[in-house]
Design a protein around this motif. Structure first.
Motif, PDB file in Angstrom:
ATOM      1  N   ILE A 155       0.858  -1.179   0.000  1.00  0.00           N
ATOM      2  CA  ILE A 155       0.000   0.000   0.000  1.00  0.00           C
ATOM      3  C   ILE A 155       0.898   1.233   0.000  1.00  0.00           C
ATOM      4  CG2 ILE A 155      -1.686   1.371   1.293  1.00  0.00           C
ATOM      5  CD1 ILE A 155      -2.710  -1.254   2.508  1.00  0.00           C
ATOM      6  N   VAL A 156       0.645   2.133  -0.946  1.00  0.00           N
ATOM      7  CA  VAL A 156       1.315   3.430  -0.976  1.00  0.00           C
ATOM      8  C   VAL A 156       0.247   4.439  -0.587  1.00  0.00           C
ATOM      9  CG1 VAL A 156       2.613   5.082  -2.358  1.00  0.00           C
ATOM     10  CG2 VAL A 156       2.857   2.624  -2.801  1.00  0.00           C
ATOM     11  N   VAL A 161       5.029   9.714  -1.734  1.00  0.00           N
ATOM     12  CA  VAL A 161       5.919   9.829  -2.889  1.00  0.00           C
ATOM     13  C   VAL A 161       6.909   8.675  -2.840  1.00  0.00           C
ATOM     14  CG1 VAL A 161       7.668  11.239  -4.040  1.00  0.00           C
ATOM     15  CG2 VAL A 161       5.669  12.326  -2.983  1.00  0.00           C
ATOM     16  N   ALA A 162       6.778   7.742  -3.775  1.00  0.00           N
ATOM     17  CA  ALA A 162       7.645   6.561  -3.833  1.00  0.00           C
ATOM     18  C   ALA A 162       8.659   6.732  -4.956  1.00  0.00           C
ATOM     19  CB  ALA A 162       6.811   5.310  -4.049  1.00  0.00           C
ATOM     20  N   MET A 163       9.905   6.937  -4.573  1.00  0.00           N
ATOM     21  CA  MET A 163      10.989   7.074  -5.547  1.00  0.00           C
ATOM     22  C   MET A 163      11.955   5.891  -5.492  1.00  0.00           C
ATOM     23  SD  MET A 163      10.169   9.761  -7.157  1.00  0.00           S
ATOM     24  CE  MET A 163      11.625  10.091  -8.135  1.00  0.00           C
ATOM     25  N   ARG A 164      11.658   4.928  -4.620  1.00  0.00           N
ATOM     26  CA  ARG A 164      12.445   3.697  -4.504  1.00  0.00           C
ATOM     27  C   ARG A 164      11.486   2.514  -4.470  1.00  0.00           C
ATOM     28  NH1 ARG A 164      15.760   7.185  -1.320  1.00  0.00           N
ATOM     29  NH2 ARG A 164      17.861   7.198  -2.170  1.00  0.00           N
ATOM     30  N   ASP A 165      12.010   1.338  -4.782  1.00  0.00           N
ATOM     31  CA  ASP A 165      11.185   0.130  -4.779  1.00  0.00           C
ATOM     32  C   ASP A 165      10.548  -0.107  -3.410  1.00  0.00           C
ATOM     33  OD1 ASP A 165      11.938  -0.236  -7.394  1.00  0.00           O
ATOM     34  OD2 ASP A 165      13.266  -1.932  -7.006  1.00  0.00           O
ATOM     35  N   ILE A 166       9.362  -0.713  -3.444  1.00  0.00           N
ATOM     36  CA  ILE A 166       8.601  -0.999  -2.227  1.00  0.00           C
ATOM     37  C   ILE A 166       8.403  -2.505  -2.133  1.00  0.00           C
ATOM     38  CG2 ILE A 166       6.357  -0.699  -1.114  1.00  0.00           C
ATOM     39  CD1 ILE A 166       6.308   2.103  -2.397  1.00  0.00           C
ATOM     40  N   ASN A 167       8.693  -3.063  -0.969  1.00  0.00           N
ATOM     41  CA  ASN A 167       8.612  -4.511  -0.758  1.00  0.00           C
ATOM     42  C   ASN A 167       7.177  -5.011  -0.746  1.00  0.00           C
ATOM     43  OD1 ASN A 167      11.405  -4.740  -0.485  1.00  0.00           O
ATOM     44  ND2 ASN A 167      11.317  -4.327   1.700  1.00  0.00           N
ATOM     45  N   ASN A 168       7.020  -6.310  -0.969  1.00  0.00           N
ATOM     46  CA  ASN A 168       5.715  -6.957  -0.851  1.00  0.00           C
ATOM     47  C   ASN A 168       5.106  -6.664   0.521  1.00  0.00           C
ATOM     48  OD1 ASN A 168       6.001  -8.189  -3.370  1.00  0.00           O
ATOM     49  ND2 ASN A 168       6.786 -10.084  -2.523  1.00  0.00           N
ATOM     50  N   SER A 169       3.811  -6.383   0.548  1.00  0.00           N
ATOM     51  CA  SER A 169       3.015  -6.193   1.767  1.00  0.00           C
ATOM     52  C   SER A 169       3.392  -4.978   2.602  1.00  0.00           C
ATOM     53  CB  SER A 169       3.044  -7.451   2.641  1.00  0.00           C
ATOM     54  OG  SER A 169       2.516  -8.552   1.929  1.00  0.00           O
ATOM     55  N   ALA A 170       4.313  -4.144   2.150  1.00  0.00           N
ATOM     56  CA  ALA A 170       4.704  -2.955   2.911  1.00  0.00           C
ATOM     57  C   ALA A 170       3.595  -1.903   2.860  1.00  0.00           C
ATOM     58  CB  ALA A 170       5.994  -2.372   2.357  1.00  0.00           C
ATOM     59  N   ILE A 171       3.413  -1.194   3.949  1.00  0.00           N
ATOM     60  CA  ILE A 171       2.500  -0.049   4.004  1.00  0.00           C
ATOM     61  C   ILE A 171       3.374   1.192   4.120  1.00  0.00           C
ATOM     62  CG2 ILE A 171       0.642   1.097   5.258  1.00  0.00           C
ATOM     63  CD1 ILE A 171      -0.162  -1.695   6.320  1.00  0.00           C
ATOM     64  N   MET A 172       3.281   2.049   3.112  1.00  0.00           N
ATOM     65  CA  MET A 172       4.164   3.206   3.000  1.00  0.00           C
ATOM     66  C   MET A 172       3.358   4.501   3.063  1.00  0.00           C
ATOM     67  SD  MET A 172       6.990   1.467   2.446  1.00  0.00           S
ATOM     68  CE  MET A 172       8.214   2.620   1.842  1.00  0.00           C
ATOM     69  N   VAL A 173       3.885   5.526   3.761  1.00  0.00           N
ATOM     70  CA  VAL A 173       3.241   6.834   3.820  1.00  0.00           C
ATOM     71  C   VAL A 173       4.312   7.916   3.751  1.00  0.00           C
ATOM     72  CG1 VAL A 173       1.269   6.004   5.164  1.00  0.00           C
ATOM     73  CG2 VAL A 173       3.258   6.947   6.351  1.00  0.00           C
ATOM     74  N   ASN A 175       6.417  11.620   2.374  1.00  0.00           N
ATOM     75  CA  ASN A 175       7.315  12.076   1.322  1.00  0.00           C
ATOM     76  C   ASN A 175       8.671  12.375   1.944  1.00  0.00           C
ATOM     77  OD1 ASN A 175       8.660  13.285  -0.773  1.00  0.00           O
ATOM     78  ND2 ASN A 175       7.278  15.021  -0.979  1.00  0.00           N
ATOM     79  N   PRO A 176       9.661  11.514   1.682  1.00  0.00           N
ATOM     80  CA  PRO A 176       9.603  10.300   0.877  1.00  0.00           C
ATOM     81  C   PRO A 176       8.832   9.188   1.596  1.00  0.00           C
ATOM     82  CG  PRO A 176      11.761  10.483   1.880  1.00  0.00           C
ATOM     83  CD  PRO A 176      11.001  11.733   2.235  1.00  0.00           C
ATOM     84  N   ALA A 177       8.314   8.267   0.829  1.00  0.00           N
ATOM     85  CA  ALA A 177       7.521   7.175   1.398  1.00  0.00           C
ATOM     86  C   ALA A 177       8.355   6.380   2.402  1.00  0.00           C
ATOM     87  CB  ALA A 177       7.000   6.267   0.292  1.00  0.00           C
ATOM     88  N   THR A 178       7.783   6.202   3.593  1.00  0.00           N
ATOM     89  CA  THR A 178       8.434   5.484   4.687  1.00  0.00           C
ATOM     90  C   THR A 178       7.505   4.367   5.145  1.00  0.00           C
ATOM     91  OG1 THR A 178       9.455   7.552   5.384  1.00  0.00           O
ATOM     92  CG2 THR A 178       9.457   5.761   6.979  1.00  0.00           C
ATOM     93  N   GLN A 179       8.078   3.221   5.452  1.00  0.00           N
ATOM     94  CA  GLN A 179       7.254   2.081   5.861  1.00  0.00           C
ATOM     95  C   GLN A 179       6.779   2.256   7.297  1.00  0.00           C
ATOM     96  OE1 GLN A 179       8.886  -1.768   4.975  1.00  0.00           O
ATOM     97  NE2 GLN A 179       7.187  -2.850   5.937  1.00  0.00           N
ATOM     98  N   ILE A 180       5.453   2.066   7.493  1.00  0.00           N
ATOM     99  CA  ILE A 180       4.874   2.149   8.838  1.00  0.00           C
ATOM    100  C   ILE A 180       4.313   0.804   9.301  1.00  0.00           C
ATOM    101  CG2 ILE A 180       4.356   4.604   8.689  1.00  0.00           C
ATOM    102  CD1 ILE A 180       1.354   3.673   8.262  1.00  0.00           C
ATOM    103  N   LYS A 191       1.904  -3.651  12.846  1.00  0.00           N
ATOM    104  CA  LYS A 191       2.855  -2.557  13.083  1.00  0.00           C
ATOM    105  C   LYS A 191       4.244  -2.974  12.658  1.00  0.00           C
ATOM    106  CE  LYS A 191       0.273  -0.425  16.754  1.00  0.00           C
ATOM    107  NZ  LYS A 191       0.248   0.011  18.127  1.00  0.00           N
ATOM    108  N   LYS A 192       5.026  -1.975  12.296  1.00  0.00           N
ATOM    109  CA  LYS A 192       6.398  -2.207  11.847  1.00  0.00           C
ATOM    110  C   LYS A 192       7.264  -2.615  13.011  1.00  0.00           C
ATOM    111  CE  LYS A 192      10.222  -0.181   9.478  1.00  0.00           C
ATOM    112  NZ  LYS A 192      10.913   0.977   9.117  1.00  0.00           N
TER     113      LYS A 192
END
Length: 192
Positions: A155-156, A161-173, A175-180, A191-192
């Motif tokens: 989930i983005v 803002v995703a400027m790098r690859d995102i792993n399977n099942s990661a929840i990102m929020v 800018n820059p996108a950070t995994q939560i 939770k992370k």
């Protein structure tokens, strides 16, 4: 100072970024896009799938693409079965864009598969692919940059803002996108 920049705009403008066949295809798409695609009534999902297929897109069954979606080059687009692309989304498909099955691209999301090489003075066009995995969700107003892969079930978040690859099942929020967190196998957040 103006005029002393090492950027070579003249060389960039003079370079050939597209073949004559590609330019003709883009012209025909732009002539057809508004009256045939963009003005089609909302429930005519099959109509928009058909138009995109005529222009070389690979569109799976059950795909729902809203009429207000902006697609730069349809033949660079692959969308898996039962995926959805929401109102006002931008699929800037200078490079290839692949959207996996059962994936949602929400309203006003921007998938940008084109940029310029800022390390060269002539800023040549870079057509970098984007891949969105199966069962992923790119939320409202999110931006996916050139060359980025978003993993299956990721989930983005809205306006991320995703400027790098995102792993399977990661929840990102953010800018820059950070995994939560991550999604478990039932779609719930952990939770992370």
């Amino acid at each position: 100072m103006v005029g002393t920049s090492p950027i070579n705009v003249k060389a960039n403008r003079a370079s050939r970024k597209w073949t004559p066949k590609q330019l003709l295809g883009r012209l025909i798409w732009e002539l057809v896009r508004t009256p045939v695609f963009a003005w089609s009534p909302r429930p005519l999902w099959f109509w928009r799938r058909t138009i995109l297929r005529i222009f070389g897109a690979k569109i799976g069954p059950g795909v729902r693409i809203f009429s207000s979606v902006k697609i730069a080059i349809p033949w660079n687009l692959t969308i898996g079965e039962y995926a959805a692309v929401g109102d006002g989304a931008i699929l800037y498909s200078l490079g290839t864009i692949e959207i996996g099955p059962s994936t949602t691209i929400s309203q006003y999301a921007h998938l940008c598969a084109g940029s310029h090489d800022h390390q060269r003075s002539d800023f040549p066009l870079a057509k970098l692919p984007i891949k969105i995995g199966a069962e992923a969700w790119v939320c409202a107003d999110a931006f996916i940059g050139p060359g980025v892969s978003v993993g299956n079930r990721a989930i983005v978040g809205a306006r991320a803002v995703a400027m790098r690859d995102i792993n399977n099942s990661a929840i990102m929020v953010g800018n820059p996108a950070t995994q939560i967190g991550t999604r478990d196998t039932k779609g719930r957040r952990t939770k992370k």
